[in-house]
Scaffold this active site. Structure first.
Site, PDB file in Angstrom:
ATOM      1  N   LYS A   1      20.802 -11.638 -12.451  1.00 61.21           N
ATOM      2  CA  LYS A   1      21.890 -12.441 -11.887  1.00 61.21           C
ATOM      3  C   LYS A   1      22.816 -12.926 -12.989  1.00 61.21           C
ATOM      4  O   LYS A   1      22.399 -13.146 -14.119  1.00 61.21           O
ATOM      5  CB  LYS A   1      21.320 -13.661 -11.144  1.00 61.21           C
ATOM      6  CG  LYS A   1      20.644 -13.320  -9.842  1.00 61.21           C
ATOM      7  CD  LYS A   1      20.276 -14.601  -9.103  1.00 61.21           C
ATOM      8  CE  LYS A   1      19.697 -14.308  -7.728  1.00 61.21           C
ATOM      9  NZ  LYS A   1      19.349 -15.545  -7.024  1.00 61.21           N
TER      10      LYS A   1
ATOM     11  N   HIS B   1      18.989 -27.948  -1.252  1.00 59.06           N
ATOM     12  CA  HIS B   1      17.952 -28.072  -2.284  1.00 59.06           C
ATOM     13  C   HIS B   1      17.516 -29.526  -2.416  1.00 59.06           C
ATOM     14  O   HIS B   1      16.322 -29.829  -2.476  1.00 59.06           O
ATOM     15  CB  HIS B   1      18.484 -27.632  -3.655  1.00 59.06           C
ATOM     16  CG  HIS B   1      18.800 -26.192  -3.786  1.00 59.06           C
ATOM     17  ND1 HIS B   1      19.961 -25.753  -4.381  1.00 59.06           N
ATOM     18  CD2 HIS B   1      18.122 -25.075  -3.439  1.00 59.06           C
ATOM     19  CE1 HIS B   1      19.971 -24.432  -4.392  1.00 59.06           C
ATOM     20  NE2 HIS B   1      18.873 -23.997  -3.808  1.00 59.06           N
TER      21      HIS B   1
ATOM     22  N   ARG C   1      15.679 -21.523   5.242  1.00 59.90           N
ATOM     23  CA  ARG C   1      16.698 -21.714   6.261  1.00 59.90           C
ATOM     24  C   ARG C   1      16.276 -20.897   7.467  1.00 59.90           C
ATOM     25  O   ARG C   1      15.747 -19.798   7.312  1.00 59.90           O
ATOM     26  CB  ARG C   1      18.066 -21.250   5.736  1.00 59.90           C
ATOM     27  CG  ARG C   1      18.565 -22.119   4.590  1.00 59.90           C
ATOM     28  CD  ARG C   1      19.776 -21.550   3.950  1.00 59.90           C
ATOM     29  NE  ARG C   1      19.370 -20.382   3.165  1.00 59.90           N
ATOM     30  CZ  ARG C   1      20.195 -19.652   2.458  1.00 59.90           C
ATOM     31  NH1 ARG C   1      21.476 -19.921   2.423  1.00 59.90           N
ATOM     32  NH2 ARG C   1      19.766 -18.619   1.765  1.00 59.90           N
TER      33      ARG C   1
ATOM     34  N   SER D   1      24.313 -21.080  -2.360  1.00 66.53           N
ATOM     35  CA  SER D   1      25.097 -21.251  -3.590  1.00 66.53           C
ATOM     36  C   SER D   1      26.347 -20.392  -3.568  1.00 66.53           C
ATOM     37  O   SER D   1      27.416 -20.826  -4.003  1.00 66.53           O
ATOM     38  CB  SER D   1      24.241 -20.911  -4.816  1.00 66.53           C
ATOM     39  OG  SER D   1      23.220 -21.866  -4.964  1.00 66.53           O
TER      40      SER D   1
END
Length: 165
Positions: free
Chosen positions: A44, A20, A93, A131
């Site tokens: 979440k 990030h 990514r 994460s």
């Protein structure tokens, strides 16, 4: 009329990773102003609450004079519009994010054709970092040097403290 040189980088940033931070660094050089939008996703269960994420991001971005951090809920395109921007930055990514990000970009374009999406490919050093991966490493290893390969050194104490509680 949106400011053409203001961009918004949205995400959950729970917590902020070196990947990030690398995207933030690069985007801050490309745009006059970069707003980091911390999205609240009710589906979440975050490790850090929104204000803790703001504090972590402000801590690791304070050297960038053109970067600010805000929390939002709802659609990212609505947030981008609300801050008078028309550029959305997305970090991807290789392979793992491409399909999902493309789908999101197309949906955002349908919602607001005036918002452009700019993709910044993750550097190879950070392409594997997520994460969830770093939370697993942090919970299984006490080695801060190892953890610093994934997250900014400045946030390791807060991450360790949060995982212990």
């Amino acid at each position: 009329m949106p400011q053409p040189h203001t961009a918004v980088y949205t995400g959950s940033f729970d917590p902020v990773t070196l990947g990030h931070l690398h995207v933030i660094e690069r985007a801050s050089r490309l745009f006059d102003k970069l707003i980091i939008g911390i999205g609240i996703n009710a589906d979440k269960k975050p490790l850090f609450d929104p204000q803790e994420r703001v504090a972590l991001l402000e801590n690791v971005t304070h050297d960038f004079s053109n970067v600010c951090v805000e929390v939002f809920s709802g659609l990212a395109v609505d947030f981008v519009r609300s801050v008078d921007a028309n550029i959305m930055v997305r970090g991807i990514r290789p392979l793992t994010d491409t399909a999902g990000e493309f789908t999101m970009m197309m949906a955002n374009h349908q919602l607001d054709p005036g918002i452009e999406t700019v993709f910044l490919m993750a550097d190879e050093r950070f392409a594997h970092i997520s994460s969830s991966l770093l939370k697993q490493i942090a919970s299984l290893s006490d080695d801060d040097e190892q953890l610093a390969k994934f997250v900014p050194l400045k946030i390791i104490p807060e991450l360790r403290s949060k995982l212990r509680s």
